[in-house]
Scaffold this motif. Structure first.
Motif, PDB file in Angstrom:
ATOM      1  N   ARG A  52       0.855  -1.182   0.000  1.00  0.00           N
ATOM      2  CA  ARG A  52       0.000   0.000   0.000  1.00  0.00           C
ATOM      3  C   ARG A  52       0.886   1.225   0.000  1.00  0.00           C
ATOM      4  O   ARG A  52       1.788   1.336   0.836  1.00  0.00           O
ATOM      5  N   VAL A  53       0.631   2.134  -0.928  1.00  0.00           N
ATOM      6  CA  VAL A  53       1.363   3.397  -0.964  1.00  0.00           C
ATOM      7  C   VAL A  53       0.324   4.505  -0.889  1.00  0.00           C
ATOM      8  O   VAL A  53      -0.631   4.528  -1.668  1.00  0.00           O
ATOM      9  N   ARG A  54       0.534   5.403   0.057  1.00  0.00           N
ATOM     10  CA  ARG A  54      -0.464   6.435   0.353  1.00  0.00           C
ATOM     11  C   ARG A  54       0.150   7.827   0.266  1.00  0.00           C
ATOM     12  O   ARG A  54       1.219   8.077   0.818  1.00  0.00           O
ATOM     13  N   LEU A  55      -0.564   8.740  -0.415  1.00  0.00           N
ATOM     14  CA  LEU A  55      -0.174  10.142  -0.508  1.00  0.00           C
ATOM     15  C   LEU A  55      -1.008  10.938   0.492  1.00  0.00           C
ATOM     16  O   LEU A  55      -2.235  10.807   0.531  1.00  0.00           O
ATOM     17  N   GLU A  56      -0.318  11.760   1.304  1.00  0.00           N
ATOM     18  CA  GLU A  56      -1.001  12.573   2.304  1.00  0.00           C
ATOM     19  C   GLU A  56      -0.446  13.987   2.307  1.00  0.00           C
ATOM     20  O   GLU A  56       0.722  14.202   1.993  1.00  0.00           O
ATOM     21  N   GLU A  57      -1.303  14.935   2.677  1.00  0.00           N
ATOM     22  CA  GLU A  57      -0.896  16.318   2.859  1.00  0.00           C
ATOM     23  C   GLU A  57      -0.606  16.529   4.329  1.00  0.00           C
ATOM     24  O   GLU A  57      -1.430  16.172   5.184  1.00  0.00           O
ATOM     25  N   LEU A  58       0.560  17.084   4.618  1.00  0.00           N
ATOM     26  CA  LEU A  58       0.899  17.357   6.016  1.00  0.00           C
ATOM     27  C   LEU A  58       0.080  18.546   6.492  1.00  0.00           C
ATOM     28  O   LEU A  58       0.066  19.594   5.852  1.00  0.00           O
ATOM     29  N   ALA A  59      -0.607  18.372   7.597  1.00  0.00           N
ATOM     30  CA  ALA A  59      -1.508  19.399   8.106  1.00  0.00           C
ATOM     31  C   ALA A  59      -0.784  20.407   9.005  1.00  0.00           C
ATOM     32  O   ALA A  59      -1.261  21.498   9.218  1.00  0.00           O
ATOM     33  N   GLY A  60       0.354  20.044   9.540  1.00  0.00           N
ATOM     34  CA  GLY A  60       1.099  20.938  10.417  1.00  0.00           C
ATOM     35  C   GLY A  60       0.703  20.775  11.873  1.00  0.00           C
ATOM     36  O   GLY A  60      -0.403  20.350  12.185  1.00  0.00           O
ATOM     37  N   GLY A  61       1.631  21.075  12.742  1.00  0.00           N
ATOM     38  CA  GLY A  61       1.375  20.934  14.174  1.00  0.00           C
ATOM     39  C   GLY A  61       1.114  19.489  14.552  1.00  0.00           C
ATOM     40  O   GLY A  61       1.734  18.574  14.033  1.00  0.00           O
ATOM     41  N   ASP A  62       0.174  19.294  15.443  1.00  0.00           N
ATOM     42  CA  ASP A  62      -0.180  17.949  15.904  1.00  0.00           C
ATOM     43  C   ASP A  62      -1.318  17.336  15.097  1.00  0.00           C
ATOM     44  O   ASP A  62      -1.759  16.222  15.397  1.00  0.00           O
ATOM     45  N   ALA A  63      -1.808  18.047  14.103  1.00  0.00           N
ATOM     46  CA  ALA A  63      -2.931  17.546  13.304  1.00  0.00           C
ATOM     47  C   ALA A  63      -2.485  16.352  12.458  1.00  0.00           C
ATOM     48  O   ALA A  63      -1.359  16.327  11.970  1.00  0.00           O
ATOM     49  N   PRO A  64      -3.348  15.373  12.296  1.00  0.00           N
ATOM     50  CA  PRO A  64      -2.985  14.218  11.463  1.00  0.00           C
ATOM     51  C   PRO A  64      -2.919  14.612   9.988  1.00  0.00           C
ATOM     52  O   PRO A  64      -3.601  15.547   9.563  1.00  0.00           O
ATOM     53  N   GLN A  66      -3.639  14.646   6.000  1.00  0.00           N
ATOM     54  CA  GLN A  66      -4.888  14.505   5.258  1.00  0.00           C
ATOM     55  C   GLN A  66      -4.700  13.581   4.061  1.00  0.00           C
ATOM     56  O   GLN A  66      -3.792  13.801   3.248  1.00  0.00           O
ATOM     57  N   PHE A  67      -5.548  12.575   3.937  1.00  0.00           N
ATOM     58  CA  PHE A  67      -5.496  11.610   2.844  1.00  0.00           C
ATOM     59  C   PHE A  67      -5.757  12.307   1.505  1.00  0.00           C
ATOM     60  O   PHE A  67      -6.680  13.097   1.379  1.00  0.00           O
ATOM     61  N   ILE A  68      -4.935  11.970   0.500  1.00  0.00           N
ATOM     62  CA  ILE A  68      -5.126  12.487  -0.859  1.00  0.00           C
ATOM     63  C   ILE A  68      -5.414  11.343  -1.826  1.00  0.00           C
ATOM     64  O   ILE A  68      -6.394  11.380  -2.559  1.00  0.00           O
ATOM     65  N   ALA A  69      -4.565  10.319  -1.843  1.00  0.00           N
ATOM     66  CA  ALA A  69      -4.735   9.201  -2.780  1.00  0.00           C
ATOM     67  C   ALA A  69      -3.955   7.992  -2.275  1.00  0.00           C
ATOM     68  O   ALA A  69      -3.066   8.117  -1.432  1.00  0.00           O
ATOM     69  N   GLU A  70      -4.299   6.825  -2.818  1.00  0.00           N
ATOM     70  CA  GLU A  70      -3.649   5.579  -2.393  1.00  0.00           C
ATOM     71  C   GLU A  70      -3.725   4.551  -3.514  1.00  0.00           C
ATOM     72  O   GLU A  70      -4.640   4.571  -4.326  1.00  0.00           O
ATOM     73  N   THR A  71      -2.750   3.669  -3.535  1.00  0.00           N
ATOM     74  CA  THR A  71      -2.816   2.506  -4.404  1.00  0.00           C
ATOM     75  C   THR A  71      -2.472   1.282  -3.577  1.00  0.00           C
ATOM     76  O   THR A  71      -1.640   1.345  -2.666  1.00  0.00           O
TER      77      THR A  71
END
Length: 145
Positions: A52-64, A66-71
């Protein structure tokens, strides 16, 4: 006095035309991320192991992130494993940071993970990457949606 000021005003006006210093033009975001995932050393994997490879946007700080896409690639065979993730370039903000996380799993057991995640797409980071995953100790670790 006007004769004295006119050449100075013209010189400053011409000097400012077309020569602005600012951020370089934005690099277009490609519609696909590609790469390969490998393990440290040669490791035999069971036939039903998946990547599984997942693309995420870093939200900054302690926030998790954010999911963008996955294969997900089932029955991966032996590493290295090539992957491809289609993305909509319009959802990528050039001012934000993005990462890829790779996971090799078998029957809900996390076997290998990329640690740390790999930065991609913005800030001069690539859209084609080589990811080396590390043993995860076989722990159960579900992905957040």
């Amino acid at each position: 006095m006007i004769r004295t000021l006119l050449p100075a005003v013209l010189a400053f006006s011409i000097a400012g035309c077309g020569f602005t210093r600012g951020a370089p033009p934005a690099v277009p975001i490609p519609p696909v991320l590609t790469g390969a995932v490998s393990t440290q050393g040669h490791i035999a994997l069971a036939p039903d192991t998946q990547l599984r490879v997942r693309l995420e946007e870093l939200a900054g700080g302690d926030a998790p992130p954010q999911f963008i896409a996955e294969t997900t690639i089932p029955r991966i065979g032996q590493p290295p494993v090539r992957f491809r993730i289609a993305i909509d370039p319009r959802v990528i903000d050039p001012k934000r940071s993005y990462t890829l996380t790779a996971r090799i799993e078998r029957e809900d057991q996390l076997l290998f993970i990329s640690d740390p995640p790999v930065r991609v797409l913005t800030g001069g980071n690539p859209s084609q990457v080589e990811i080396v995953v590390k043993p995860a100790g076989g722990r159960k670790q579900p992905l957040s949606p």
